[in-house]
Write a protein that holds these residues in place. Structure first.
Motif, mmCIF file in Angstrom:
data_model
loop_
_atom_site.group_PDB
_atom_site.id
_atom_site.type_symbol
_atom_site.label_atom_id
_atom_site.label_comp_id
_atom_site.label_asym_id
_atom_site.label_seq_id
_atom_site.Cartn_x
_atom_site.Cartn_y
_atom_site.Cartn_z
ATOM 1 N N UNK A 1 45.767 19.570 47.813
ATOM 2 C CA UNK A 1 45.739 18.452 46.862
ATOM 3 C C UNK A 1 45.671 17.091 47.548
ATOM 4 N N UNK A 2 45.626 17.075 48.872
ATOM 5 C CA UNK A 2 45.635 15.820 49.626
ATOM 6 C C UNK A 2 44.218 15.237 49.624
ATOM 7 N N UNK A 3 43.981 14.301 48.751
ATOM 8 C CA UNK A 3 42.639 13.774 48.541
ATOM 9 C C UNK A 3 42.257 12.719 49.571
ATOM 10 N N UNK A 4 40.976 12.402 49.597
ATOM 11 C CA UNK A 4 40.479 11.338 50.467
ATOM 12 C C UNK A 4 41.110 9.999 50.083
ATOM 13 N N UNK B 1 53.976 10.019 59.182
ATOM 14 C CA UNK B 1 54.001 9.868 57.730
ATOM 15 C C UNK B 1 54.144 11.266 57.127
ATOM 16 N N UNK B 2 55.241 11.496 56.422
ATOM 17 C CA UNK B 2 55.476 12.770 55.756
ATOM 18 C C UNK B 2 55.241 12.581 54.257
ATOM 19 N N UNK B 3 54.261 13.277 53.734
ATOM 20 C CA UNK B 3 53.908 13.130 52.329
ATOM 21 C C UNK B 3 54.229 14.426 51.578
ATOM 22 N N UNK B 4 54.562 14.295 50.309
ATOM 23 C CA UNK B 4 54.964 15.452 49.503
ATOM 24 C C UNK B 4 53.786 16.308 49.049
ATOM 25 N N UNK B 5 52.609 15.747 49.031
ATOM 26 C CA UNK B 5 51.435 16.448 48.524
ATOM 27 C C UNK B 5 51.123 17.695 49.345
ATOM 28 N N UNK C 1 52.990 18.336 52.383
ATOM 29 C CA UNK C 1 53.829 19.350 51.724
ATOM 30 C C UNK C 1 55.317 19.025 51.677
ATOM 31 N N UNK C 2 55.730 17.859 52.158
ATOM 32 C CA UNK C 2 57.124 17.463 52.040
ATOM 33 C C UNK C 2 58.033 17.899 53.164
ATOM 34 N N UNK C 3 57.515 18.682 54.094
ATOM 35 C CA UNK C 3 58.329 19.096 55.244
ATOM 36 C C UNK C 3 58.378 17.966 56.263
#
Length: 242
Positions: A217-220, A209-213, A190-192
């Motif tokens: 929506x965070x797929x395999x 690891x910080x991802x924006x998704x 979620x980008x936090x």
């Protein structure tokens, strides 16, 4: 710090995930927050199924924190109902897939029916070893360390330990995660870019690891990409290369 040096490694054996973004995902679609939590619960199955093919033996997910009680009564009640439904709906699939389930966190504040379901799922899957899924429910890192310190103090009071016996290894044996390895990789969606009181003790040397998704929506496929990228990181554990 022991100066342990590790520069070449395979993928992470233990991945922990802060599953953030359910509420925003729902709001973007004009739906109530619980709709997002329902979508997020379905996403958990995809990630659990993706663990073996990515070499991940242990997966720990942050489902409900000790701070989440501050949310509205409607949302909290809806989440508790969702947890009950998840356990009842997924129990057979988890058993057949060889997934061992554990719960960490303080169960005292949880409703008895939910605790019973948690106990039953842990027992049902206790012989599985394909993947170890740990669900953090009413969990907070500071709360966990506090409870561990209380249990440790009790053992000292009873004369089973002395103050000289108390070190980092001893305290680790009183944590909720005492049977688990420390996480190699912690992912937050979620980008936090904060850890929100999650596995404070255990993640001292974890990669983040910080991802924006947003979580639903965070797929395999994205999970696999993040896991593969881990192998490119140099982990020195306080040492220096060479």
């Amino acid at each position: 710090m022991d100066g342990h040096l590790e520069t070449d490694q395979d993928g992470p054996r233990h991945v922990a995930i802060i599953m953030d973004g359910n509420g925003r995902w729902a709001q973007q679609r004009g739906r109530p927050r619980l709709f997002g939590h329902q979508a997020g619960a379905k996403r958990v199955r995809d990630i659990v199924e993706a663990c073996p093919e990515n070499g991940v033996k242990y997966l720990t997910i942050f489902a409900f924190s000790t701070e989440n009680w501050k949310r509205t009564q409607t949302e909290v009640a809806g989440l508790m109902k969702l947890f009950r439904m998840y356990i009842q709906r997924e129990a057979r699939a988890l058993l057949q897939a060889g997934v061992r389930v554990r719960f960490i966190g303080d169960r005292v504040k949880l409703e008895p029916k939910l605790v019973t379901l948690m106990d039953e799922l842990e027992l049902l899957t206790s012989n599985n070893d394909e993947c170890h899924l740990t669900i953090a429910l009413n969990y907070g890192g500071r709360d966990e360390v506090t409870r561990a310190a209380q249990r440790l103090a009790y053992e000292v009071e009873q004369g089973n330990l002395t103050h000289k016996d108390v070190d980092a290894e001893t305290l680790s044996r009183f944590l909720d995660t005492r049977v688990l390895p420390d996480p190699d990789l912690v992912i937050r969606t979620s980008g936090e870019a904060r850890i929100s009181n999650f596995l404070l003790w255990q993640s001292a040397y974890s990669e983040y690891e910080f991802v924006d998704t947003l979580w639903p929506d965070f797929t395999a496929e994205e999970f696999g990409k993040v896991v593969r990228n881990y192998a490119n990181r140099e982990r020195r554990y306080g040492g220096i290369k060479g």
